[in-house]
Scaffold this motif. Structure first.
Motif, PDB file in Angstrom:
ATOM      1  N   THR A 201       0.811  -1.215   0.000  1.00  0.00           N
ATOM      2  CA  THR A 201       0.000   0.000   0.000  1.00  0.00           C
ATOM      3  C   THR A 201       0.846   1.266   0.000  1.00  0.00           C
ATOM      4  O   THR A 201       0.325   2.351  -0.256  1.00  0.00           O
ATOM      5  CB  THR A 201      -0.911   0.034   1.246  1.00  0.00           C
ATOM      6  OG1 THR A 201      -0.092  -0.010   2.425  1.00  0.00           O
ATOM      7  CG2 THR A 201      -1.860  -1.144   1.256  1.00  0.00           C
ATOM      8  N   GLY A 202       2.147   1.136   0.324  1.00  0.00           N
ATOM      9  CA  GLY A 202       3.013   2.293   0.477  1.00  0.00           C
ATOM     10  C   GLY A 202       3.455   2.899  -0.838  1.00  0.00           C
ATOM     11  O   GLY A 202       3.128   2.420  -1.930  1.00  0.00           O
ATOM     12  N   PRO A 203       4.262   3.958  -0.756  1.00  0.00           N
ATOM     13  CA  PRO A 203       4.654   4.701  -1.948  1.00  0.00           C
ATOM     14  C   PRO A 203       5.744   4.054  -2.790  1.00  0.00           C
ATOM     15  O   PRO A 203       5.902   4.392  -3.959  1.00  0.00           O
ATOM     16  CB  PRO A 203       5.141   6.037  -1.375  1.00  0.00           C
ATOM     17  CG  PRO A 203       5.631   5.696   0.005  1.00  0.00           C
ATOM     18  CD  PRO A 203       4.735   4.600   0.489  1.00  0.00           C
ATOM     19  N   HIS A 204       6.526   3.142  -2.225  1.00  0.00           N
ATOM     20  CA  HIS A 204       7.633   2.539  -2.969  1.00  0.00           C
ATOM     21  C   HIS A 204       7.132   1.298  -3.703  1.00  0.00           C
ATOM     22  O   HIS A 204       7.206   0.179  -3.214  1.00  0.00           O
ATOM     23  CB  HIS A 204       8.790   2.183  -2.034  1.00  0.00           C
ATOM     24  CG  HIS A 204       9.422   3.387  -1.399  1.00  0.00           C
ATOM     25  ND1 HIS A 204      10.216   4.267  -2.103  1.00  0.00           N
ATOM     26  CD2 HIS A 204       9.350   3.862  -0.131  1.00  0.00           C
ATOM     27  CE1 HIS A 204      10.631   5.240  -1.294  1.00  0.00           C
ATOM     28  NE2 HIS A 204      10.114   5.010  -0.087  1.00  0.00           N
ATOM     29  N   ALA A 205       6.643   1.537  -4.922  1.00  0.00           N
ATOM     30  CA  ALA A 205       6.011   0.455  -5.684  1.00  0.00           C
ATOM     31  C   ALA A 205       7.008  -0.410  -6.429  1.00  0.00           C
ATOM     32  O   ALA A 205       6.676  -1.514  -6.854  1.00  0.00           O
ATOM     33  CB  ALA A 205       5.004   1.041  -6.669  1.00  0.00           C
ATOM     34  N   GLY A 206       8.215   0.087  -6.637  1.00  0.00           N
ATOM     35  CA  GLY A 206       9.232  -0.703  -7.336  1.00  0.00           C
ATOM     36  C   GLY A 206       9.543  -0.210  -8.731  1.00  0.00           C
ATOM     37  O   GLY A 206      10.475  -0.697  -9.374  1.00  0.00           O
ATOM     38  N   ASP A 207       8.777   0.767  -9.228  1.00  0.00           N
ATOM     39  CA  ASP A 207       9.038   1.304 -10.559  1.00  0.00           C
ATOM     40  C   ASP A 207       8.527   2.738 -10.593  1.00  0.00           C
ATOM     41  O   ASP A 207       7.572   3.103  -9.897  1.00  0.00           O
ATOM     42  CB  ASP A 207       8.337   0.464 -11.633  1.00  0.00           C
ATOM     43  CG  ASP A 207       8.802   0.828 -13.041  1.00  0.00           C
ATOM     44  OD1 ASP A 207       9.899   0.382 -13.427  1.00  0.00           O
ATOM     45  OD2 ASP A 207       8.081   1.567 -13.729  1.00  0.00           O
TER      46      ASP A 207
END
Length: 337
Positions: A201-207
């Motif tokens: 759910t957080g801001p660091h989605a991976g891309d």
């Protein structure tokens, strides 16, 4: 299908020519634990550096290239480098399997744990590929991390088994204390699962591109995560007083103190990352801390039972040439009669 004859089994052939020491097997088992932690941390680095789609497909890096191209930049190198670490992990797990198989007397429990690690690595590689092919679906990303945690769990079990005997498990403390320790394991496992939901759910989605997120309120899930931290801390404190009350051996109490240190450091890191806007390096340290907390929780629980001393040498093996060993007391008395 008929079993492979021992004369054609490569592991059997190695076992006939190489006899690793018990210490070597323990070190090989510990190496699998270290590599499992490295995989967790580097997997987090891929996500935090927005390199989750650095390689656009799987198993190749691009539809036309097995390796990253110059146009893909640093993100392609980071993602591809993490993929290559899987081969290093396989090599370390393979060394443990070979050492456990070649060790005399043979301990099937160790080789089974080694093969369990191998198949977990293979399954997680497939999950990693699905993660890329689904554009970093957060549910698949969470399962990717949980599979890595499962690998870490089996690696810790392997390390423990490599340093103990094969007698029937004997409890070192009363049953309620053991149950409390297993409750601590369950709560820490739930804490880890909720942590993956926080990630989803957080801001660091991976891309850097827009990536689908789990449709839950990030702050509410984070608060639930914190609540479970308090549960884990409370259970740890309760276990400490319980072990003191039942006069548990020193080893589990010492490990529990080490667990307190891990939890305290993890708590500090967690609050720092929350109040400083989730910097990537601090989140990476938090992932390392979660792996260490899980390792020590397992070690505390496993230290509450005993399986006898490890047999360091195989009594059936002939002594090296040029050495003369005194007969054992029973054999000596038999000869004297």
């Amino acid at each position: 299908m008929a079993p492979v004859p021992n004369t054609l089994n490569p592991l059997e052939l190695i076992a006939r020519r190489w006899q690793p020491s018990a210490a070597f097997v323990r070190r090989a088992a510990l190496a699998t634990v270290v590599m499992a932690v490295i995989i967790v941390v580097t997997g987090g680095a891929v996500r935090l550096s927005q390199s989750g789609l650095g390689c656009s497909t799987w198993p190749k890096c691009t539809p036309d290239s097995l390796t990253p191209t110059a146009a893909m930049g640093i993100n392609g190198l980071i993602e591809f480098g993490n993929r290559m670490l899987t081969y290093v992990l396989c090599a370390v797990v393979g060394l443990f399997i070979i050492a456990a198989r070649a060790r005399h007397p043979r301990r099937r429990s160790l080789t089974r744990l080694g093969w369990a690690q191998f198949w977990l690595v293979m399954s997680n590689a497939v999950i990693g590929g699905i993660t890329v092919l689904t554009g970093l679906n957060p549910y698949i990303v969470s399962s990717h991390f949980l599979a890595a945690t499962a690998l870490l769990t089996v690696a810790v079990l392997s390390w423990k088994r490599a340093g103990e005997g094969d007698e029937e498990p004997r409890d070192l403390v009363a049953r309620p204390a053991r149950q409390l320790a297993w409750l601590l394991v369950a709560a820490t496992g739930a804490l880890t699962v909720i942590g993956t939901v926080v990630t989803g759910t957080g801001p660091h989605a991976g891309d850097a591109k827009k990536v689908h997120r789990i449709p839950l309120d990030w702050q509410e899930i984070t608060q639930l995560h914190v609540d479970f931290v308090y549960i884990v801390v409370g259970l740890s404190v309760a276990l400490w007083f319980t072990l003191r009350a039942v006069k548990a051996p020193a080893a589990p109490r010492r490990m529990l103190l080490e667990l307190f240190a891990c939890i305290a450091a993890q708590g500090v890191i967690g609050y720092v990352q929350y109040f400083s806007g989730l910097p990537e390096i601090v989140i990476g340290l938090h992932m390392l801390g979660s792996a260490l907390v899980w390792i020590w929780v397992l070690r505390v629980c496993l230290s509450l039972r005993d399986r006898g001393p490890l047999q360091e040498e195989d009594p059936g093996r002939p002594a090296p040439s040029g050495t003369h060993e005194a007969p054992e007391p029973q054999a000596a008395s038999a000869l004297s009669r």
